[in-house]
Design a protein around this motif. Sequence first.
Motif, PDB file in Angstrom:
ATOM      1  N   THR A  86       0.780  -1.249   0.000  1.00 45.81           N
ATOM      2  CA  THR A  86       0.000   0.000   0.000  1.00 45.81           C
ATOM      3  C   THR A  86       0.808   1.294   0.000  1.00 45.81           C
ATOM      4  O   THR A  86       0.252   2.350  -0.277  1.00 45.81           O
ATOM      5  N   TYR A  87       2.095   1.260   0.296  1.00 44.28           N
ATOM      6  CA  TYR A  87       2.854   2.498   0.507  1.00 44.28           C
ATOM      7  C   TYR A  87       2.927   3.354  -0.757  1.00 44.28           C
ATOM      8  O   TYR A  87       3.100   2.839  -1.865  1.00 44.28           O
ATOM      9  N   LEU A  88       2.784   4.660  -0.579  1.00 51.33           N
ATOM     10  CA  LEU A  88       2.716   5.604  -1.705  1.00 51.33           C
ATOM     11  C   LEU A  88       3.944   5.556  -2.608  1.00 51.33           C
ATOM     12  O   LEU A  88       3.827   5.547  -3.831  1.00 51.33           O
ATOM     13  N   ASP A  89       5.127   5.539  -2.016  1.00 51.46           N
ATOM     14  CA  ASP A  89       6.378   5.592  -2.792  1.00 51.46           C
ATOM     15  C   ASP A  89       6.799   4.168  -3.173  1.00 51.46           C
ATOM     16  O   ASP A  89       7.301   3.418  -2.344  1.00 51.46           O
ATOM     17  N   GLU A  90       6.628   3.832  -4.444  1.00 53.57           N
ATOM     18  CA  GLU A  90       6.927   2.450  -4.857  1.00 53.57           C
ATOM     19  C   GLU A  90       8.430   2.144  -4.889  1.00 53.57           C
ATOM     20  O   GLU A  90       8.831   1.000  -5.024  1.00 53.57           O
ATOM     21  N   THR A  91       9.279   3.175  -4.698  1.00 58.58           N
ATOM     22  CA  THR A  91      10.731   2.915  -4.590  1.00 58.58           C
ATOM     23  C   THR A  91      11.122   2.654  -3.129  1.00 58.58           C
ATOM     24  O   THR A  91      12.267   2.313  -2.854  1.00 58.58           O
ATOM     25  N   VAL A 118      -4.105  10.999  -5.075  1.00 55.91           N
ATOM     26  CA  VAL A 118      -3.212  10.345  -6.033  1.00 55.91           C
ATOM     27  C   VAL A 118      -2.453   9.238  -5.293  1.00 55.91           C
ATOM     28  O   VAL A 118      -1.753   9.507  -4.323  1.00 55.91           O
ATOM     29  N   ASN A 119      -2.616   7.984  -5.764  1.00 58.98           N
ATOM     30  CA  ASN A 119      -1.881   6.887  -5.119  1.00 58.98           C
ATOM     31  C   ASN A 119      -0.655   6.535  -5.954  1.00 58.98           C
ATOM     32  O   ASN A 119      -0.324   7.240  -6.908  1.00 58.98           O
ATOM     33  N   ARG A 120       0.021   5.433  -5.642  1.00 62.06           N
ATOM     34  CA  ARG A 120       1.290   5.176  -6.331  1.00 62.06           C
ATOM     35  C   ARG A 120       1.109   4.750  -7.784  1.00 62.06           C
ATOM     36  O   ARG A 120       2.050   4.801  -8.559  1.00 62.06           O
ATOM     37  N   GLN A 121      -0.088   4.350  -8.135  1.00 60.60           N
ATOM     38  CA  GLN A 121      -0.352   4.053  -9.556  1.00 60.60           C
ATOM     39  C   GLN A 121      -0.610   5.340 -10.338  1.00 60.60           C
ATOM     40  O   GLN A 121      -0.752   5.327 -11.549  1.00 60.60           O
ATOM     41  N   GLY A 122      -0.708   6.453  -9.589  1.00 55.94           N
ATOM     42  CA  GLY A 122      -0.972   7.730 -10.246  1.00 55.94           C
ATOM     43  C   GLY A 122      -2.457   7.931 -10.521  1.00 55.94           C
ATOM     44  O   GLY A 122      -2.855   8.906 -11.134  1.00 55.94           O
ATOM     45  N   ILE A 123      -3.292   7.015 -10.052  1.00 51.69           N
ATOM     46  CA  ILE A 123      -4.732   7.131 -10.303  1.00 51.69           C
ATOM     47  C   ILE A 123      -5.287   8.271  -9.473  1.00 51.69           C
ATOM     48  O   ILE A 123      -5.017   8.364  -8.284  1.00 51.69           O
ATOM     49  N   GLN A 124      -6.051   9.129 -10.103  1.00 49.48           N
ATOM     50  CA  GLN A 124      -6.635  10.236  -9.372  1.00 49.48           C
ATOM     51  C   GLN A 124      -8.075   9.910  -9.004  1.00 49.48           C
ATOM     52  O   GLN A 124      -8.902   9.625  -9.862  1.00 49.48           O
ATOM     53  N   GLY A 125      -8.337   9.976  -7.719  1.00 48.82           N
ATOM     54  CA  GLY A 125      -9.719   9.925  -7.258  1.00 48.82           C
ATOM     55  C   GLY A 125     -10.097  11.346  -6.908  1.00 48.82           C
ATOM     56  O   GLY A 125      -9.233  12.176  -6.662  1.00 48.82           O
ATOM     57  N   SER A 126     -11.363  11.665  -6.916  1.00 49.76           N
ATOM     58  CA  SER A 126     -11.754  13.012  -6.498  1.00 49.76           C
ATOM     59  C   SER A 126     -13.024  12.945  -5.673  1.00 49.76           C
ATOM     60  O   SER A 126     -13.824  12.006  -5.812  1.00 49.76           O
TER      61      SER A 126
END
Length: 414
Positions: free
Chosen positions: A50-55, A282-290
């Motif tokens: 789940t962590y935001l930063d995939e690195t 914005v999550n780590r997939q870059g998907i924007q929810g609003s």
Amino acid sequence: MGFMHTKVFRLGFSLLVTIWLVLGTLVQPAVALTGEQKLVSEVWRIVNRTYLDETFNHQNWAAVRQKALEKPLQDNRAAYGAIQNMLKSLNDPFTRFLDPEQYRSLQVNTSGELTGVGLQIALNPDTGKLEVVAPIEGSPADKAGIRSRDRILKIEGTSTENLTLDEAATRMRGPIGSLVTLLIERDGEGETEIRVTRDRIALNPVVSELRVSPEGTPIGYIRLTQFNANASMELAHTISSLEKKGAAAYVLDLRNNPGGLLQSGIEIARLWLDSGTIVYTVNRQGIQGSFEAFGPPLTEDPLVILVNQGTASASEILAGALQDNGRAQLVGETTFGKGLIQSLFELSDGSGLAVTIAKYETPKHRDINKLGIKPDKVVSQEPINREKIGTQADLQYQAAVELLGKDSVVAGKV
């Protein structure tokens, strides 16, 4: 022929032996993890998923797990230490481990209610004694006559001398209708035993008052201290009540409000907005929810929001949403700049894990993490006592009232 058969058989047998040996090296029986190692692995998996930063802060996250498990962990305390070291490598103060006591305490603070006696307590730094900060208004403790500055010496016969705040609070909580006996020490009155019947305690984060500006405008002053599960409902009641009393403008005080529940911030923005986007995630997939406002608002009266360096998280979502939609003007200092969203996970042993899972952007796509939100009117102020908030000594509040007094703001119905 017999020789050939034997030879083939021997070759076949040696092949089987070779295969068995090869497979034998691959299929080693898995070494069972201890309970402590399982807890470390559980945390690693949640962060991995789940962590935001995939690195993972530019490091090999699998190697971090391996390192955490290479030494034997004797007990839960050792496991908690290994988890904290693992999370420290992410360099994110908001992704953190909570032991069972801390996790329970956080749940109580955000749930908006608890069952207990209704006391705010603190340890006196000079005496080390457990002291009553204040009884919650209308609570069982308030009705039983417990006062601010009372010292709690014993809870159910157990001395509070070596208890932590959380331990003391846990002992005072309990099922509705049950009794708890407190030994209280009060200046000038000695020791007295007070029996209190536990009940449900609502934690109301809203303080409000109808005031009048120098120009004679009735102003609804609302201070919101945190975004718990009660905040939206309490604020809706407050706005409706102030509207009935004739409020023609509002000051919403979000100073030193550290945030709380994201959903609560969104619901409160909807109380003020007719339409428009409240926040993007914005999550780590870059998907924007609003999240959108769908109106109608509870009031269209002019609104000024007070912010300072202690205005953070859900407070910034609310302030940014109302500023970007032209619904409110902001007065005070640039906000804290926490544009990250955490999710809370309960772990198998009753401890908890807060993980940064997304970041948010304001309706105008401002990424405010570490930057904060700049007010429309910057007014600096030295810290003031709680009693002076909203008085002549409160420069930011006075600036908000002055702004609301200007014809353009009132006429424009911002």
